[in-house]
Design an enzyme around this catalytic site. Structure first.
Site, PDB file in Angstrom:
ATOM      1  N   GLU A   1       0.818  -1.223   0.000  1.00  0.00           N
ATOM      2  CA  GLU A   1       0.000   0.000   0.000  1.00  0.00           C
ATOM      3  C   GLU A   1       0.846   1.266   0.000  1.00  0.00           C
ATOM      4  O   GLU A   1       0.429   2.296  -0.523  1.00  0.00           O
ATOM      5  CB  GLU A   1      -0.950   0.006   1.199  1.00  0.00           C
ATOM      6  CG  GLU A   1      -2.079  -1.022   1.112  1.00  0.00           C
ATOM      7  CD  GLU A   1      -1.711  -2.372   1.693  1.00  0.00           C
ATOM      8  OE1 GLU A   1      -0.504  -2.619   1.960  1.00  0.00           O
ATOM      9  OE2 GLU A   1      -2.621  -3.198   1.888  1.00  0.00           O
TER      10      GLU A   1
ATOM     11  N   PHE B   1     -11.441  -7.320  13.818  1.00  0.00           N
ATOM     12  CA  PHE B   1     -10.361  -7.772  12.952  1.00  0.00           C
ATOM     13  C   PHE B   1     -10.015  -6.689  11.930  1.00  0.00           C
ATOM     14  O   PHE B   1     -10.892  -6.137  11.285  1.00  0.00           O
ATOM     15  CB  PHE B   1     -10.767  -9.071  12.233  1.00  0.00           C
ATOM     16  CG  PHE B   1      -9.733  -9.538  11.248  1.00  0.00           C
ATOM     17  CD1 PHE B   1      -8.480  -9.961  11.685  1.00  0.00           C
ATOM     18  CD2 PHE B   1      -9.987  -9.534   9.885  1.00  0.00           C
ATOM     19  CE1 PHE B   1      -7.507 -10.368  10.780  1.00  0.00           C
ATOM     20  CE2 PHE B   1      -9.030  -9.942   8.975  1.00  0.00           C
ATOM     21  CZ  PHE B   1      -7.785 -10.359   9.428  1.00  0.00           C
ATOM     22  N   GLN B   2      -8.759  -6.398  11.806  1.00  0.00           N
ATOM     23  CA  GLN B   2      -8.236  -5.360  10.898  1.00  0.00           C
ATOM     24  C   GLN B   2      -8.862  -3.991  11.148  1.00  0.00           C
ATOM     25  O   GLN B   2      -9.083  -3.219  10.228  1.00  0.00           O
ATOM     26  CB  GLN B   2      -8.389  -5.775   9.424  1.00  0.00           C
ATOM     27  CG  GLN B   2      -7.501  -6.961   9.068  1.00  0.00           C
ATOM     28  CD  GLN B   2      -7.323  -7.178   7.569  1.00  0.00           C
ATOM     29  OE1 GLN B   2      -8.227  -6.933   6.788  1.00  0.00           O
ATOM     30  NE2 GLN B   2      -6.161  -7.678   7.183  1.00  0.00           N
TER      31      GLN B   2
ATOM     32  N   LYS C   1     -17.542  -0.581   6.119  1.00  0.00           N
ATOM     33  CA  LYS C   1     -17.998  -1.529   5.100  1.00  0.00           C
ATOM     34  C   LYS C   1     -19.511  -1.504   4.906  1.00  0.00           C
ATOM     35  O   LYS C   1     -19.995  -1.680   3.787  1.00  0.00           O
ATOM     36  CB  LYS C   1     -17.542  -2.946   5.487  1.00  0.00           C
ATOM     37  CG  LYS C   1     -17.705  -3.948   4.363  1.00  0.00           C
ATOM     38  CD  LYS C   1     -17.091  -5.295   4.685  1.00  0.00           C
ATOM     39  CE  LYS C   1     -17.237  -6.239   3.494  1.00  0.00           C
ATOM     40  NZ  LYS C   1     -16.669  -7.563   3.789  1.00  0.00           N
TER      41      LYS C   1
ATOM     42  N   MET D   1      24.388   8.561   2.311  1.00  0.00           N
ATOM     43  CA  MET D   1      24.275   9.832   3.020  1.00  0.00           C
ATOM     44  C   MET D   1      24.569   9.637   4.511  1.00  0.00           C
ATOM     45  O   MET D   1      25.237  10.467   5.138  1.00  0.00           O
ATOM     46  CB  MET D   1      22.888  10.441   2.811  1.00  0.00           C
ATOM     47  CG  MET D   1      22.765  11.873   3.286  1.00  0.00           C
ATOM     48  SD  MET D   1      23.802  13.011   2.344  1.00  0.00           S
ATOM     49  CE  MET D   1      22.611  13.671   1.166  1.00  0.00           C
TER      50      MET D   1
END
Lengths: 163, 581
Positions: free
Chosen positions: B52, B114-115, B164, B488
């Protein structure tokens, strides 16, 4: 320098958390914060007490204005204004001390709003320094509990903060 | 008759009607109703990523190269949290983006389902605004408002968190997309204050040692042509920030190069000695100012920015102007004509200033460090790699970079003549940005040459997207400045920590990049010398590989540093110029 900011905010879920988040995120200071809907229920009115030099206050004002849900911001301390805070204090008030506490309350124009055998609950309204002076006069050893609402402020005269 | 659609369908329909071509995303439980709505239409193409974070960088690259908002779709929980780095990247650089995250259904929000993650809470410090959808019927309105907010004023990312239940395919609503959005609490500034403009123009004309300092606001505000007109009319020197490169042509003789921590000697000196600085869409970042208390001691600061909060945040502005760069510069041009009223600009002081600047440029200009290095190591140098790419692409490619030494070498040595040509994570400094942002650019400009200049450290942070490149046949050219170390970090350790390379090297555990690239079906070359590099670059940009992703693993001198570099805590003209003197 202490400043009193008045904020008109859309009365929406999550809006207040953005204001508070901003102060934490940018390391600005909040001393007190009050928030409640106005006569127009789509708007909340906040009064924020903060401290900082002119540059910091300018940044606070600008960043508040940058939040999408903030409708307007003014610094009440720029002009004549009225500020009030409500305090509830529960104090130990045994028989021999009751008269003295009552007298102190009267001097500060406080009201005893609840009484038990050995406590008084005092309600006091005024600017912050008056509330602090009352605590000092009563003496911290006598105080059981202090609840302060935080400061609410409004401009004097015809000046108004509205949409 | 109004159409009846589900929340998921309304979301996709509204995005399409707002002109969205691509959604960069990754499915998951809470987003599945939306994904089903995507399946049933052809108007918008969904790009399936491998992580993502990469989706957000792709949307970001798309947005930076077009000016149109990038759209991301992720699921709840880990999908949402993985997107955070990309959202923060876009926020720091003011990039228009709308991130749609699935959320668990309303009835289980707050139960540690969940999630479940509080996406609104987690993203709050790094978004311009966010919405938690409460009623499905509001989805079209929210989409329109989110895009309006993301793209107007100072642009930025907006999150729409969609539980949802509000996308349930069995619940249909009247689809109603508003024609326009009007918010009483959000009115971005457009034109600048007339009195301030007049003051600014007079200050410009009175100045004897002016510098025009231009940042990313001119890119985002599409104000490059107005800027160039003003600068050319006045014959004043222009310097760009890392984010502003391309707004003023890199090949123009009035261009001083980039300023700041790794800016040119002439740009930083001109800033320090200036009596007037016209800052346009720049925010006096600490990588530009060095020590703010020593910053440009003699300069009157004119600061144009669309965001009032950027003005006098770090450096107090003497003449602040709030407004869109494009509108304000146009006002200034008009006012300049009025002020001059046909008379010529007195060129004498400016000629003397240019003489001074030219002498700085000649003595310690950009190639000073390179010449020292060329006579030293005999190995392939990162500066040479950028020069070869610049020549091969005739300076016309879209160039994305990751973060580190390679980014600074690219910024110094690729001369960008157009805005939106140079795409990098300046504010947040996000390693792993280069490849996915290049992909977003390539989707937006399928027929253009897109080069990703990266380092092996950054590249390995999002190299899973090589698989996405295979799936969508993206012909990106990747040039890996491989110094087998976090360059760097290592440079700072060399300069400030007695050469103790704490956790900045991993030479023995690097993959064979050519084999790695081949395993994804792409083309890989390795180059250790300048002739090898030139050959590989010629091949990479030849017709033969026009439609291939080509990766060049350029094994560069691992000890090369990027110079100039600010002396810590100093003024802007206090720089280390090379490591040999």
């Amino acid at each position: 320098m202490r400043h009193l900011l008045s904020v008109l905010l859309e009365n929406e879920a999550g809006a207040l958390s953005r204001v508070i988040g901003l102060f934490a995120q940018r390391d600005f200071n909040i001393e007190t914060l009050t928030a409640a809907p106005t006569e127009d229920e789509t708007l909340s009115r906040l009064t924020l007490v903060t401290t900082g030099d002119d540059r910091t206050i300018e940044q606070i004002t600008k960043h508040l204005n940058r939040l999408i849900e903030v409708v307007k911001v003014i610094d009440l301390t720029d002009n004549e204004h009225i500020e009030r805070e409500l305090m509830l204090v529960k104090v130990r008030a045994e028989a021999d001390a009751r008269t003295e506490i009552k007298r102190t309350c009267d001097i500060f124009r406080g009201q005893i709003v609840d009484v038990t055998v050995n406590t008084y609950t005092v309600q006091l309204i005024g600017p912050t320094d008056k509330l602090l002076a009352f605590i000092e006069a009563i003496g911290t050893s006598r105080i059981l509990e202090v609840v302060r609402s935080g400061v609410s402020g409004i401009s004097r005269g015809t000046k108004v903060l509205s949409v | 008759m109004t159409e009846m659609l589900s929340g998921g369908e309304m979301l996709i329909r509204a995005l399409h009607e707002e002109g969205v071509e691509y959604i960069f995303g990754y499915p998951g439980g809470a987003a599945l109703h939306i994904y089903d709505a995507i399946f049933k239409q052809q108007a918008i193409e969904h790009i399936l990523v491998r992580h993502e974070q990469a989706a957000t960088h792709m949307a970001d690259g798309y947005a930076r190269s077009t000016g149109r908002p990038g759209i991301v779709l992720v699921t709840s929980g880990p999908g949402a949290t993985n997107a955070i780095t990309g959202i923060a990247t876009a926020y720091m650089d003011s990039i228009p983006m709308v991130v749609i995250s699935g959320q668990v259904p309303h009835d289980v929000i707050g139960t540690d389902a969940f999630q479940e993650t509080d996406m609104i809470g987690v993203s709050r410090p790094v978004v311009k605004h966010s919405y938690l959808v409460e009623e499905a019927a509001r989805i079209p309105h929210i989409v329109k408002e989110a895009i309006y907010i993301a793209t107007s004023g100072r642009p930025g990312p907006v999150v729409i968190d969609i539980p949802k239940d509000t996308t349930d395919p069995n619940e249909l609503f009247e689809y109603d997309l508003p024609d326009s959005i009007e918010l009483r609490s959000y009115k971005p500034a457009i034109k600048g204050h007339v009195g301030q403009i007049r003051k600014a123009v007079r200050a410009l004309l009175e100045s004897k040692r002016p510098v025009i300092y231009v940042g990313g606001g001119v890119v985002q505000g599409n104000a490059s042509s107005e800027l160039c007109s003003l600068a050319h009319k006045l014959n004043y020197p222009v310097t760009n920030t890392l984010m502003g490169l391309g707004t003023f042509p890199g090949t123009d003789s009035q261009f001083l190069g980039m300023l700041g921590m790794h800016g040119t000697y002439e740009a930083n000196n001109a800033m320090h000695h200036a009596d007037l600085i016209l800052a346009v869409g720049a925010r006096f970042d600490d990588r530009v100012t060095n020590n703010p208390s020593k910053f440009c001691p003699d300069a009157t600061i004119v600061h144009i920015d669309v965001d009032p909060a950027s003005i006098s945040k770090v450096i107090a502005a003497d003449i602040p102007i709030v407004g869109q760069c494009k509108a304000v510069l146009a006002q200034m041009l008009k006012n300049l004509d009025e002020e001059l009223n046909g008379r010529e600009i007195d060129s004498e002081p400016i000629d003397a200033w240019w003489e001074q600047i030219d002498s700085w440029r000649e003595s310690f200009g950009l190639d000073h460090g390179l010449h020292k290095a060329e006579s030293g190591s005999g190995k392939l140098l990162p500066q040479q790699v950028i020069q070869v790419i610049y020549r091969a692409t005739e300076g016309k490619a879209y160039v994305t970079s990751d973060v580190g030494q390679h980014q600074m070498f690219a910024a110094q040595y690729y001369r960008f003549d157009q805005p939106r040509q140079w795409i990098n994570s300046g504010g947040l400094g996000t390693m792993g940005f280069g490849l996915p942002s290049a992909m977003g650019v390539q989707f937006a400009h399928p027929h253009s040459t897109v080069v990703c200049i990266t380092g092996e450290g950054s590249f390995m942070m999002n190299m899973q997207e090589l698989s996405t490149c295979s799936q969508y046949s993206l012909p990106i050219k990747i040039v890996n400045l491989n110094n087998q170390a976090l360059g760097m970090v290592k440079q700072w350790q060399d300069m400030q920590y007695g050469g103790r390379h704490s956790h900045s090297t991993y030479a023995d555990s690097l993959p064979d990049f050519v084999d790695l690239i081949n395993s994804f079906g792409h083309v890989g070359f390795r180059a250790e010398t300048l002739p090898e590099l030139e050959e590989a670059v010629e091949l990479a940009f030849s017709d033969k590989h026009r439609s291939d992703l080509v990766f060049i693993d350029a094994l560069i001198d691992p000890d090369e540093h990027i110079y100039p570099m600010f002396v810590r805590g100093g003024a802007v003209n206090e720089m280390v110029l090379n490591k040999y003197d």
